[in-house]
Write a protein that holds these residues in place. Structure first.
Motif, mmCIF file in Angstrom:
data_model
loop_
_atom_site.group_PDB
_atom_site.id
_atom_site.type_symbol
_atom_site.label_atom_id
_atom_site.label_comp_id
_atom_site.label_asym_id
_atom_site.label_seq_id
_atom_site.Cartn_x
_atom_site.Cartn_y
_atom_site.Cartn_z
ATOM 1 N N HIS A 224 -5.887 -0.672 -1.274
ATOM 2 C CA HIS A 224 -6.016 -1.542 -2.441
ATOM 3 C C HIS A 224 -5.653 -0.869 -3.758
ATOM 4 O O HIS A 224 -5.472 -1.543 -4.767
ATOM 5 C CB HIS A 224 -7.470 -2.044 -2.556
ATOM 6 N N ARG A 225 -5.524 0.456 -3.778
ATOM 7 C CA ARG A 225 -5.392 1.158 -5.049
ATOM 8 C C ARG A 225 -4.060 0.833 -5.713
ATOM 9 O O ARG A 225 -3.022 0.756 -5.060
ATOM 10 C CB ARG A 225 -5.555 2.664 -4.844
ATOM 11 N N GLN A 226 -4.101 0.685 -7.015
ATOM 12 C CA GLN A 226 -2.950 0.221 -7.778
ATOM 13 C C GLN A 226 -1.736 1.121 -7.607
ATOM 14 O O GLN A 226 -0.595 0.652 -7.564
ATOM 15 C CB GLN A 226 -3.326 0.134 -9.264
ATOM 16 N N GLU A 227 -1.945 2.425 -7.502
ATOM 17 C CA GLU A 227 -0.826 3.351 -7.352
ATOM 18 C C GLU A 227 -0.037 3.069 -6.067
ATOM 19 O O GLU A 227 1.148 3.419 -5.983
ATOM 20 C CB GLU A 227 -1.323 4.786 -7.352
ATOM 21 N N ASN A 228 -0.687 2.453 -5.075
ATOM 22 C CA ASN A 228 -0.004 2.082 -3.835
ATOM 23 C C ASN A 228 0.476 0.635 -3.847
ATOM 24 O O ASN A 228 1.619 0.344 -3.472
ATOM 25 C CB ASN A 228 -0.934 2.294 -2.638
ATOM 26 N N THR A 229 -0.383 -0.267 -4.281
ATOM 27 C CA THR A 229 -0.017 -1.691 -4.216
ATOM 28 C C THR A 229 1.075 -2.064 -5.199
ATOM 29 O O THR A 229 1.827 -3.011 -4.957
ATOM 30 C CB THR A 229 -1.243 -2.582 -4.474
ATOM 31 N N ASP A 230 1.188 -1.334 -6.297
ATOM 32 C CA ASP A 230 2.201 -1.668 -7.309
ATOM 33 C C ASP A 230 3.515 -0.935 -7.105
ATOM 34 O O ASP A 230 4.425 -1.048 -7.926
ATOM 35 C CB ASP A 230 1.667 -1.364 -8.718
ATOM 36 N N ASN A 231 3.621 -0.194 -6.008
ATOM 37 C CA ASN A 231 4.843 0.540 -5.688
ATOM 38 C C ASN A 231 5.357 0.065 -4.337
ATOM 39 O O ASN A 231 4.792 0.421 -3.300
ATOM 40 C CB ASN A 231 4.551 2.041 -5.657
ATOM 41 N N PRO A 232 6.423 -0.753 -4.321
ATOM 42 C CA PRO A 232 6.874 -1.338 -3.043
ATOM 43 C C PRO A 232 7.267 -0.296 -1.994
ATOM 44 O O PRO A 232 7.026 -0.500 -0.800
ATOM 45 C CB PRO A 232 8.071 -2.202 -3.450
ATOM 46 N N LYS A 233 7.840 0.826 -2.421
ATOM 47 C CA LYS A 233 8.223 1.866 -1.463
ATOM 48 C C LYS A 233 6.994 2.489 -0.821
ATOM 49 O O LYS A 233 6.934 2.663 0.411
ATOM 50 C CB LYS A 233 9.063 2.940 -2.156
ATOM 51 N N LYS A 234 6.014 2.831 -1.646
ATOM 52 C CA LYS A 234 4.786 3.418 -1.112
ATOM 53 C C LYS A 234 4.070 2.448 -0.181
ATOM 54 O O LYS A 234 3.616 2.824 0.910
ATOM 55 C CB LYS A 234 3.845 3.812 -2.257
ATOM 56 N N LEU A 235 3.972 1.194 -0.609
ATOM 57 C CA LEU A 235 3.251 0.206 0.188
ATOM 58 C C LEU A 235 3.922 -0.002 1.536
ATOM 59 O O LEU A 235 3.256 -0.084 2.573
ATOM 60 C CB LEU A 235 3.153 -1.116 -0.579
ATOM 61 N N LYS A 236 5.262 -0.058 1.537
ATOM 62 C CA LYS A 236 5.986 -0.229 2.801
ATOM 63 C C LYS A 236 5.792 0.982 3.707
ATOM 64 O O LYS A 236 5.580 0.833 4.914
ATOM 65 C CB LYS A 236 7.469 -0.459 2.552
ATOM 66 N N ASN A 237 5.868 2.188 3.141
ATOM 67 C CA ASN A 237 5.669 3.396 3.941
ATOM 68 C C ASN A 237 4.288 3.413 4.595
ATOM 69 O O ASN A 237 4.144 3.767 5.768
ATOM 70 C CB ASN A 237 5.833 4.640 3.066
ATOM 71 N N ILE A 238 3.282 3.027 3.831
ATOM 72 C CA ILE A 238 1.916 3.020 4.364
ATOM 73 C C ILE A 238 1.790 2.025 5.503
ATOM 74 O O ILE A 238 1.235 2.337 6.573
ATOM 75 C CB ILE A 238 0.903 2.707 3.242
ATOM 76 N N PHE A 239 2.323 0.822 5.312
ATOM 77 C CA PHE A 239 2.206 -0.189 6.365
ATOM 78 C C PHE A 239 3.105 0.128 7.562
ATOM 79 O O PHE A 239 2.772 -0.240 8.695
ATOM 80 C CB PHE A 239 2.480 -1.581 5.794
ATOM 81 N N ASP A 240 4.203 0.826 7.337
ATOM 82 C CA ASP A 240 5.017 1.300 8.468
ATOM 83 C C ASP A 240 4.239 2.329 9.275
ATOM 84 O O ASP A 240 4.284 2.326 10.517
ATOM 85 C CB ASP A 240 6.325 1.907 7.960
#
Length: 377
Positions: A224-240
């Motif tokens: 949920h943290r903004q540094e992850n949710t507001d960065n599409p690359k980071k969010l995709k990497n995490i969910f991958d």
């Protein structure tokens, strides 16, 4: 025994206004509110009664992330609901500051008690300080050393304007010493962690979430943290990374509203192997923790809760406030690096981690906080 504090309040009594607004703060406030109640029940004379008024800023307003905690954890119903949410940081903090000030002018408390590092925290502390009301900060001294995080700014500023700093760990105290607090006026108390109190008290009330068909060996994740949710690359990497891990073990992910919104906005579709559920109450979260083999999160609070229940934690951030968990090898920082997440998860599955550590007190933190508030001069 005193039965009606409103009839007996005198100059030796204390009035405390507690400011809360986000999920972790509900859990922490439950511990201290219960300690206040036990303290009042123990009194045989009028002195040292504590009257608590609760302000709920509304920062978390979804039923599953707010109201359910008050019901489950028997937190006194908030006396003031500000319903401030869904704004930018500046607008939210400013509106909270304005509305909290109105309450403080009405209630005239001896203390304002704030928790953690949210916009509600700094707004409550600022409103109190400008009215010359004493401020107590629970979870003082924590540092991620990343000033890009709104939470880091909030916790640093709150510490600096507080009168009483409740530090959960030795490292939190040391952070304050490194910043020169030995020569400043706030009183520093290493009191342990209120979340440890909560884990001990509530663990026997764990409830299996609706719709979960597993009994054990799941991987619990929250993002949920903004540094992850507001960065599409980071969010995709995490969910991958979660998708890969879900091929080995069932991943259960209570989905935060912000994360849900950003996944849709970025066009990221989570793997069907990831069991996405609605946000859950604290007792359901305890059940998930107790029945997990590992936690993968960017939450500060859940890192500790994993430790309380002897679960290794993979933290998808570049840094953490809970440095002692990293130092003792029970928590692992991987950032948004998918490969490192998977590698660390496999090492956890094949390794052994020692949780026989006393890092966060003896389960009596709430009681100590109450005693310090009473005795503070």
């Amino acid at each position: 025994m005193i039965t009606n504090h409103k009839l007996y309040r005198n100059k030796m009594s204390k009035k405390i206004v507690t400011v809360i607004g986000a999920r972790p703060q509900f859990v922490k406030a439950a511990v201290v509110s219960r300690a206040i109640n036990l303290h009042n029940k123990s009194l045989t004379k009028r002195d040292n009664w504590i009257e608590e008024k609760i302000i709920h800023t509304g920062q978390h307003f979804d039923n599953n992330m707010s109201e359910i905690f008050f019901k489950q954890m028997e937190i006194p119903k908030p006396d003031f609901n500000l319903e401030i949410n869904s704004m930018s940081h500046g607008a939210m903090t400013g509106n909270m500051l304005m509305e909290i000030e109105k309450v403080l002018l009405l209630e005239k408390p001896d203390w304002v008690l704030v928790y953690g590092d949210t916009n509600s925290t700094i707004a409550g502390a600022l409103a109190a300080k400008k009215l010359h009301i004493k401020v107590a900060h629970v979870e003082a001294g924590l540092r991620s050393f990343n000033m890009q995080m709104p939470e880091e700014v909030n916790r640093i500023l709150t510490d600096r304007i507080s009168d009483l700093l409740f530090c959960p760990t030795e490292s939190a105290v040391q952070n304050l010493m490194d910043e020169g607090y030995a020569s400043l006026s706030p009183k520093i108390v290493q009191c342990g962690d209120v979340m440890n109190d909560a884990a001990i008290y509530y663990k026997n009330l764990a409830v299996k979430p609706h719709g979960i068909d597993l009994d054990a060996n799941l991987v619990l994740s929250t993002i949920h943290r903004q540094e992850n949710t507001d960065n599409p690359k980071k969010l995709k990497n995490i969910f991958d990374g979660l998708a890969e891990i879900s091929k080995i073990n069932q991943v259960v992910l209570p989905l935060h509203p912000r994360t849900s919104k950003m996944l849709k906005e970025y066009g990221i579709t989570p793997s069907k192997n990831i069991r996405i559920i609605e946000p859950v109450g604290y007792f359901e979260m305890i059940w998930l923790l107790m029945n997990s083999i590992c936690v993968i999160t960017d939450s500060g609070g859940l890192q500790k809760e994993a430790f309380f229940f002897d679960k290794p934690c993979i933290t998808v951030r570049e840094e953490t406030e809970w440095t002692e968990l990293i130092e003792h090898g029970v928590n692992f920082l991987v950032g948004s690096n998918k490969d490192l997440m998977i590698k660390t998860f496999n090492q956890i599955l094949n390794g052994h981690i020692d949780f026989n550590l006393n890092l966060y007190g003896d389960g009596h933190t709430g009681k100590q906080i109450v005693q310090e508030l009473i005795s503070f001069e």
